[in-house]
Design an enzyme around this catalytic site. Structure first.
Site, PDB file in Angstrom:
ATOM      1  N   TYR A   1     -27.208 -21.418 -28.371  1.00 59.94           N
ATOM      2  CA  TYR A   1     -27.235 -22.362 -27.258  1.00 59.94           C
ATOM      3  C   TYR A   1     -28.580 -23.075 -27.235  1.00 59.94           C
ATOM      4  CZ  TYR A   1     -26.577 -23.943 -22.402  1.00 59.94           C
ATOM      5  OH  TYR A   1     -26.417 -24.696 -21.272  1.00 59.94           O
TER       6      TYR A   1
ATOM      7  N   GLY B   1       4.727  -6.696   3.695  1.00 58.73           N
ATOM      8  CA  GLY B   1       3.676  -7.084   2.754  1.00 58.73           C
ATOM      9  C   GLY B   1       2.513  -6.128   2.704  1.00 58.73           C
TER      10      GLY B   1
ATOM     11  N   ALA C   1     -36.933  -9.340 -42.421  1.00 58.22           N
ATOM     12  CA  ALA C   1     -37.128  -8.952 -41.022  1.00 58.22           C
ATOM     13  C   ALA C   1     -38.032  -9.953 -40.311  1.00 58.22           C
ATOM     14  CB  ALA C   1     -37.726  -7.555 -40.949  1.00 58.22           C
TER      15      ALA C   1
ATOM     16  N   ARG D   1      -7.894  -4.248  12.014  1.00 55.55           N
ATOM     17  CA  ARG D   1      -8.619  -3.018  11.715  1.00 55.55           C
ATOM     18  C   ARG D   1      -9.205  -2.993  10.303  1.00 55.55           C
ATOM     19  NH1 ARG D   1      -5.612   2.099  12.436  1.00 55.55           N
ATOM     20  NH2 ARG D   1      -3.630   1.025  12.721  1.00 55.55           N
TER      21      ARG D   1
HETATM   22  C1  UD1 Z   1       7.316  -1.563  12.879  1.00 56.32           C
HETATM   23  C2  UD1 Z   1       8.703  -1.169  13.383  1.00 56.32           C
HETATM   24  C3  UD1 Z   1       8.759   0.334  13.608  1.00 56.32           C
HETATM   25  C4  UD1 Z   1       8.410   1.058  12.319  1.00 56.32           C
HETATM   26  C5  UD1 Z   1       7.065   0.593  11.806  1.00 56.32           C
HETATM   27  C6  UD1 Z   1       6.818   1.146  10.431  1.00 56.32           C
HETATM   28  C7  UD1 Z   1       9.573  -3.021  14.722  1.00 56.32           C
HETATM   29  C8  UD1 Z   1       9.737  -3.560  16.076  1.00 56.32           C
HETATM   30  N1  UD1 Z   1       8.945  -1.844  14.639  1.00 56.32           N
HETATM   31  O1  UD1 Z   1       6.421  -1.237  13.901  1.00 56.32           O
HETATM   32  O2  UD1 Z   1      10.055   0.732  14.036  1.00 56.32           O
HETATM   33  O3  UD1 Z   1       8.385   2.464  12.561  1.00 56.32           O
HETATM   34  O4  UD1 Z   1       7.036  -0.845  11.670  1.00 56.32           O
HETATM   35  O5  UD1 Z   1       5.491   0.832  10.066  1.00 56.32           O
HETATM   36  O6  UD1 Z   1      10.024  -3.601  13.760  1.00 56.32           O
HETATM   37  N2  UD1 Z   1       4.845  -8.602  11.181  1.00 56.32           N
HETATM   38  C9  UD1 Z   1       4.998  -9.959  11.106  1.00 56.32           C
HETATM   39  N3  UD1 Z   1       5.080 -10.683  12.243  1.00 56.32           N
HETATM   40  C10 UD1 Z   1       5.029 -10.104  13.474  1.00 56.32           C
HETATM   41  C11 UD1 Z   1       4.866  -8.718  13.554  1.00 56.32           C
HETATM   42  C12 UD1 Z   1       4.780  -7.984  12.388  1.00 56.32           C
HETATM   43  O7  UD1 Z   1       5.062 -10.509  10.011  1.00 56.32           O
HETATM   44  O8  UD1 Z   1       5.115 -10.833  14.450  1.00 56.32           O
HETATM   45  C13 UD1 Z   1       4.765  -7.823   9.943  1.00 56.32           C
HETATM   46  C14 UD1 Z   1       3.420  -7.131   9.772  1.00 56.32           C
HETATM   47  O9  UD1 Z   1       2.558  -7.956   9.005  1.00 56.32           O
HETATM   48  C15 UD1 Z   1       3.816  -5.881   9.006  1.00 56.32           C
HETATM   49  C16 UD1 Z   1       5.212  -5.588   9.488  1.00 56.32           C
HETATM   50  O10 UD1 Z   1       5.712  -6.795  10.021  1.00 56.32           O
HETATM   51  O11 UD1 Z   1       3.894  -6.122   7.620  1.00 56.32           O
HETATM   52  C17 UD1 Z   1       5.232  -4.495  10.553  1.00 56.32           C
HETATM   53  O12 UD1 Z   1       4.392  -4.871  11.597  1.00 56.32           O
HETATM   54  P1  UD1 Z   1       3.644  -3.799  12.470  1.00 56.32           P
HETATM   55  O13 UD1 Z   1       2.925  -4.463  13.547  1.00 56.32           O
HETATM   56  O14 UD1 Z   1       2.915  -2.888  11.575  1.00 56.32           O
HETATM   57  O15 UD1 Z   1       4.920  -3.037  13.088  1.00 56.32           O
HETATM   58  P2  UD1 Z   1       4.891  -1.816  14.036  1.00 56.32           P
HETATM   59  O16 UD1 Z   1       4.744  -2.263  15.405  1.00 56.32           O
HETATM   60  O17 UD1 Z   1       3.962  -0.809  13.483  1.00 56.32           O
END
Ligand code: UD1
Ligand code: CA
Length: 458
Positions: A388, A104, A424, A15
């Site tokens: 220069y 992150g 000047a 997004r």
């Molecule tokens: C996650 C939580 C949810 C919480 C929400 C808060 C889980 C299953 N769910 O949901 O309970 O309310 O965050 O924002 O943990 N990421 C990875 N690898 C992956 C998936 C995600 O590194 O395979 C990282 C993403 O980059 C991000 C973070 O984990 O920094 C959260 O991922 P995101 O997809 O935003 O989690 P949600 O499904 O929103």
């Protein structure tokens, strides 16, 4: 107690509509994930592991540092799967050790809130950072039993209507007993609405294993907000800038409008600093006492000593400005500009890699580059140091008290002696001796019997 920190940063960030990996988009001039890394560092962990995937090597290169470890997660099968990738890089856990999970793309969590979470995890507990939201949709919900204890987390997509009514949500930030983590992750399944390995499923496992689960709250909800779009990035930028402005006001700075100042780095201030609207501060900027910064100035890695006024529309980069100077309006100081005290740099004057001695003035339309300018020198309007020749940069040396007439061209390498006067319009390419008037100028003549040519009839 040893602390390892895992920062999840493998998510794609579709997004953002950008070629740049989401976690590298800057907030206050610094990539999102570096905010998390810097906060992590402030907790003095034994290890930091970043789980990266999308943007792969770019993310790695942007964060490369001796104290950072990287685990690749490709493809991405959920937050639990992400933490699994970090496991081999974590320390062999001792009994009281903790693993703190950060995101992150959540840049503004404060160290104070994380310390509270870590304290809540003391004694082998699993601690979750939670917040109550008016609109909790999309988030994992904190499911508590009749006794008020946390039982599990249910993801929005898996939740019943009754569970969706819960307003306490998982921020995603957790402090987990390290010795238990590998066992729990090994038991995760992806039999859920998203077909992912949810880190959140370890909560029910902890309860089943008799591990106490507790929650801690941050000081503010914005500490837990993540960035998934440019809209959210812009919102968090404003939150962050508002916080910085608040802190500047508390330190005694006068901000003509706290909503119209941007600090992208560290701004240190003395007493009685006044900052007008539209200023941008980047990198390390140090303003001494009694400094005025007029509207719409950009200062990057600049030190300004006491009593100096910077008028509107100045662009100052990697420069040092002494006490009681007057800069601008419309002045440009480029890297290596070093001004002693009581120096005046006026409109449309550019100074690069030059020292300018006390009380010297270049008030209008000049270029001073690669120069050593003494004290009490007057540099007239339109003066140019020709530093220069198309191949090499050469130095110009101007002695104390010299007076450079308007529109002089000083062809470097060249020396103007102390107290020398330059007429000047002169082009000076040889040494101009001290205390004498030097000029290169054709005699002015007037042609007495000259007549304008008759215009041709149309
Ligand atoms: C996650 C939580 C949810 C919480 C929400 C808060 C889980 C299953 N769910 O949901 O309970 O309310 O965050 O924002 O943990 N990421 C990875 N690898 C992956 C998936 C995600 O590194 O395979 C990282 C993403 O980059 C991000 C973070 O984990 O920094 C959260 O991922 P995101 O997809 O935003 O989690 P949600 O499904 O929103
Ligand atoms: Ca999210």
């Amino acid at each position: 107690m040893a602390l390892d920190i895992v920062i999840l940063a493998a998510g794609q960030g579709k997004r953002m509509n950008s070629a740049l990996p989401k976690v590298l988009h800057p907030l206050a001039g610094k990539p999102l994930v570096r905010h998390a890394v810097d906060t992590a560092r402030s907790l003095e962990p034994s290890r930091v592991v970043i789980v990266y995937g999308h943007g792969g090597e770019t993310v790695r290169e942007a964060l490369n540092a001796p104290d950072i470890n990287f685990a690749k997660q490709d493809p991405q099968h959920g937050t639990g799967h992400a933490v699994m990738q970090a496991l081999p890089l974590l320390a062999r856990p001792g009994a009281d050790d903790l693993v703190l999970v950060l995101y992150g793309d959540v840049p503004l969590t404060t160290a104070a809130s994380l310390r509270r979470l870590i304290a809540a995890a003391a004694g082998g507990r699993l601690a979750i950072l939670t917040v109550d939201l008016e609109d909790p949709s999309g988030y994992g919900r904190i499911v508590r039993g009749a006794d008020g204890n946390i039982e599990r987390i249910v993801e929005h997509k898996d939740a019943s209507d009754a569970e969706r009514a819960i307003r306490e949500v998982n921020t995603g930030i957790m402090a987990i007993p390290a010795a238990r983590l590998a066992g729990w992750l090994g038991r995760l399944s992806n039999a859920n609405a998203q077909g992912e390995y949810y880190l959140t499923d370890i909560v029910a496992m902890a309860v089943a294993d008799g591990v106490a689960v507790t929650a801690a709250q941050p000081d503010a909800v914005w500490e837990t907000l993540g960035v998934n779009s440019k809209v959210q990035l812009a919102e968090l930028e404003r939150v962050h800038q508002r916080n910085i402005a608040q802190s500047l006001l508390e330190q005694g700075v006068t901000l003509m409008d706290p909503a119209r100042v941007d600090v992208r780095g560290l701004l240190s201030v003395g007493r009685d600093v006044v900052i007008d609207v539209g200023c941008v501060f980047e990198g390390d900027v140090v303003l001494g006492n009694d400094i005025y910064v007029g509207p719409h100035c950009v200062l990057k890695n600049v030190r300004v000593r006491a009593g100096t006024r910077i008028e509107a529309f100045c662009h100052l980069t990697d420069a040092e400005i002494g006490a009681h100077c007057s800069i601008g309006p419309y002045a440009r100081l480029r890297p290596g500009a070093q001004l002693d005290e009581h120096v005046h740099i006026g409109n449309f004057v550019e100074v690069k890699k030059s020292t300018i001695g006390a009380g010297s003035k270049a008030n209008h339309l000049a270029y001073v580059g690669d120069s050593e300018v003494g004290s009490k020198v007057n540099i007239g309007a339109g003066t140019i140091t020709c530093n220069y020749d198309g191949v090499n940069k050469s130095r110009t040396v101007i002695g104390d008290g010299a007076f450079i007439g308007s529109d002089a061209t000083l062809v470097a390498p060249v020396t103007i002696g102390a107290g020398a006067y330059i007429g000047a319009g002169s082009t000076i390419s040889k040494e101009a001796p001290a205390g004498k008037l030097t000029l290169t100028r054709a005699e002015q003549r007037t042609i007495d019997n000259w007549k304008p040519k008759a215009k041709k009839k149309a």
